[in-house]
Write a protein that holds these residues in place. Structure first.
Motif, short mmCIF file in Angstrom:
data_model
loop_
_atom_site.label_atom_id
_atom_site.label_comp_id
_atom_site.label_asym_id
_atom_site.label_seq_id
_atom_site.Cartn_x
_atom_site.Cartn_y
_atom_site.Cartn_z
N UNK A 92 0.76 -1.14 0.04
CA UNK A 92 0.05 0.05 -0.08
C UNK A 92 0.76 1.33 0.07
N UNK A 114 -8.54 4.60 -8.95
CA UNK A 114 -8.17 3.13 -8.54
C UNK A 114 -7.78 2.88 -7.23
N UNK A 115 -6.48 3.31 -7.24
CA UNK A 115 -5.45 2.90 -5.72
C UNK A 115 -6.27 3.64 -4.42
N UNK A 117 -9.30 4.41 -4.06
CA UNK A 117 -10.50 3.37 -3.71
C UNK A 117 -10.00 2.17 -2.87
N UNK A 118 -8.95 1.61 -3.36
CA UNK A 118 -8.32 0.49 -2.58
C UNK A 118 -7.97 0.43 -1.18
N UNK A 119 -7.65 2.01 -1.03
CA UNK A 119 -7.42 2.61 0.19
C UNK A 119 -8.35 2.99 0.94
N UNK A 120 -9.61 2.78 0.28
CA UNK A 120 -10.99 3.47 1.27
C UNK A 120 -10.72 4.71 1.50
N UNK B 120 -0.66 -3.91 -7.98
CA UNK B 120 0.46 -2.78 -7.44
C UNK B 120 -0.41 -1.60 -6.69
N UNK B 121 -1.63 -1.60 -7.45
CA UNK B 121 -1.90 -0.39 -6.95
C UNK B 121 -2.99 -0.81 -5.65
N UNK B 122 -2.98 -1.91 -5.24
CA UNK B 122 -3.48 -2.35 -3.94
C UNK B 122 -4.69 -3.00 -3.84
N UNK B 123 -5.07 -3.75 -4.97
CA UNK B 123 -6.18 -4.65 -5.19
C UNK B 123 -5.81 -5.87 -4.72
N UNK B 127 -11.83 -7.54 -4.17
CA UNK B 127 -11.66 -6.27 -4.66
C UNK B 127 -10.74 -6.80 -6.19
#
Lengths: 256, 215
Positions: A92, A114-115, A117-120, B120-123, B127
């Motif tokens: 992260x 995108x990234x 969102x993955x980190x809320x 790499x972007x955290x998925x 998700x």
């Protein structure tokens, strides 16, 4: 600043080895990224640079050696399915931009989000961060376009915006301006310099382009056949290389 | 045949095929994308088994279901023989291999750079799967369309399991069989045209949806 004094570097590796069958692609590499600096890993194509980055970004398992993130061991283990906690926080806090522009089949804005969102990330924060990142890469006017409609250069700028919008400690760039025209290269190189100058994150830049390393790097490592030949601050690397192979590479001849 | 009866038959056809397909999608899409997201030992064998089910004769499935659902069969206590429930179960089982297998292929074909970039972007976990399904959405929607196409045009299994009881389990395909056997070709052709119209309507709207997803 090599692997030896990597102690609490945001990202460091020590003695990393990777083999594909009989071929050793990465051969005992130690290096580190440091906050606020750009470290160029230079080498001819096929010198194991991409594989090294994949190992550092926990996309690939190393056969030997270690990867550490802020002091914690994070290297991917063989047949590992899920990341453990240390690996997840390393993931992260880092991002990799690939050589070939990769965009998701959504709008430019959704790509850039995108990234986050993955980190809320909360929506309000997300919008302002994304707006700023798109503006920095000259993509503001294209926010609502489908990303695949963009040109290759615009797509790569989007890929960079999507990574640098995150709160990172390491940014990994894999030949990120290869095959792009001069205008796009200029925009992207300025963006990298600005990103590093913020001082929060270190940049590890893999490239075969001697001139790009000269333009961007604070520190340069030469990789040949998967092994480190020489690692030094830029001026020293280019002006007074210690290794004869470095001298030849810097002068434009083949390193071997 | 009165128009209201015709409409009832058409509506029941749509309902049974739609419900069977949706249930199969509810199982097949998540499971198929989970399979498509990873490499594992034995995946080729599993895939070959699944593909072999593409050729499963509906009549045979109908017979096996008939035996299972009949009073003395293992599922006899459900009392689903000659019911809409039994027919939906038949449609579910018939379409599941297609939806599962085609979703698997669609998600497995999402290229490595996309997968790496998502990671790499955290998925991660669910998700990550959702990202792959989104990237493969045209293929996944295509999988569901193929499933529905099989369900709406199917006759062998639903006639055995449903019994073709007028006003209860009679659907367009089985009604065509009955009218043809009774020599009422005009009605049979009329039913056929309705079936064709439904297919065209459903597929046209799904294709439009697909086209919109492409843009």
């Amino acid at each position: 600043m090599t692997g030896e004094d990597a102690g609490l570097a945001p990202l460091a590796c020590k003695g990393v080895v990777k083999k594909f069958g009989e071929r050793t692609v990465v051969d005992g590499v130690s290096l580190a990224a440091h906050a606020g600096t750009i470290h160029a890993v230079l080498g001819p194509s096929g010198s194991g640079k991409t594989t090294l980055l994949r190992i550092l970004n926990l996309l690939e398992t190393a056969d030997a050696g270690s990867v550490s993130f802020a002091g914690a061991q994070v290297g991917l283990r063989p047949r590992q399915r899920r990341l453990d906690d240390a690996q997840r926080s390393a993931r992260l806090k880092s991002a990799l931009v690939l050589q070939k522009p990769v965009v998701f089949n959504t709008t430019v804005r959704e790509n850039a989000e995108f990234g986050l969102r993955m980190r809320d990330e909360v929506p309000g924060e997300m919008a302002s961060k994304v707006d700023a990142a798109l503006a920095r890469l000259g993509l503001s006017g294209l926010a609502d376009e489908r990303a695949w409609r963009l040109s290759g250069g615009e797509q790569q700028r989007l890929a960079f915006a999507r990574a640098c919008v995150l709160d990172l400690t390491v940014l990994l760039l894999d030949e990120f301006t290869a095959n792009l025209d001069h205008a796009n290269v200029t925009i992207l190189e300025k963006a990298v310099r600005d990103f590093a100058a913020e001082g929060k994150a270190g940049v590890l830049l893999v490239t075969h382009d001697l001139f790009q390393a000269r333009r961007l790097a604070d520190e340069v490592t030469l990789l040949v056949d998967g092994a480190v030949v020489e690692s030094a601050p830029k001026a020293e690397f280019f002006d007074s290389p210690k290794d004869e192979r470095t001298a030849r590479f810097v002068s434009g001849d083949a390193p071997m | 045949m009165a128009e209201t009866i015709l409409l009832d038959i058409a509506a029941l056809s749509l309902f049974i095929s739609g419900a069977g397909t949706l249930l199969a999608a509810a199982v097949g899409v998540p499971l198929g994308s989970w399979l498509g997201a990873r490499d594992f030992r034995g995946q080729r064998i599993l895939k070959a088994l699944l593909y072999s089910l593409y050729g499963l004769p509906p009549v045979l499935l109908g017979l096996l279901l008939y035996l299972s659902l009949s009073r003395t069969g293992p599922l006899g206590s459900l009392r689903w023989l000659y019911t809409v429930h039994g027919m939906i179960l038949a449609q579910f089982l018939l379409t599941l291999p297609f939806i599962l297998g085609l979703t698997w292929s669609a998600v497995a074909s999402v290229e490595r750079p996309i997968r790496d970039t998502a990671k790499t972007l955290g998925a991660e976990g669910r998700r990550y799967l959702a990202t792959l399904v989104k990237e493969a959405k045209l293929g996944v929607l295509g999988a569901v369309m193929v499933g529905f196409g099989r369900a709406i045009s199917e006759v062998g299994a639903v006639i055995i399991v449903g019994g073709n009881i007028q006003g209860e389990t009679e659907v367009l395909t089985t009604a065509i069989v009955k009218e043809t056997q009774q020599g009422d070709f005009a009605t049979a052709v009329g039913l056929g045209l309705i079936l064709l119209a439904i297919s065209i309507l459903v597929f046209a709207s799904l294709t439009l949806l697909q086209e919109r997803g492409r843009k």
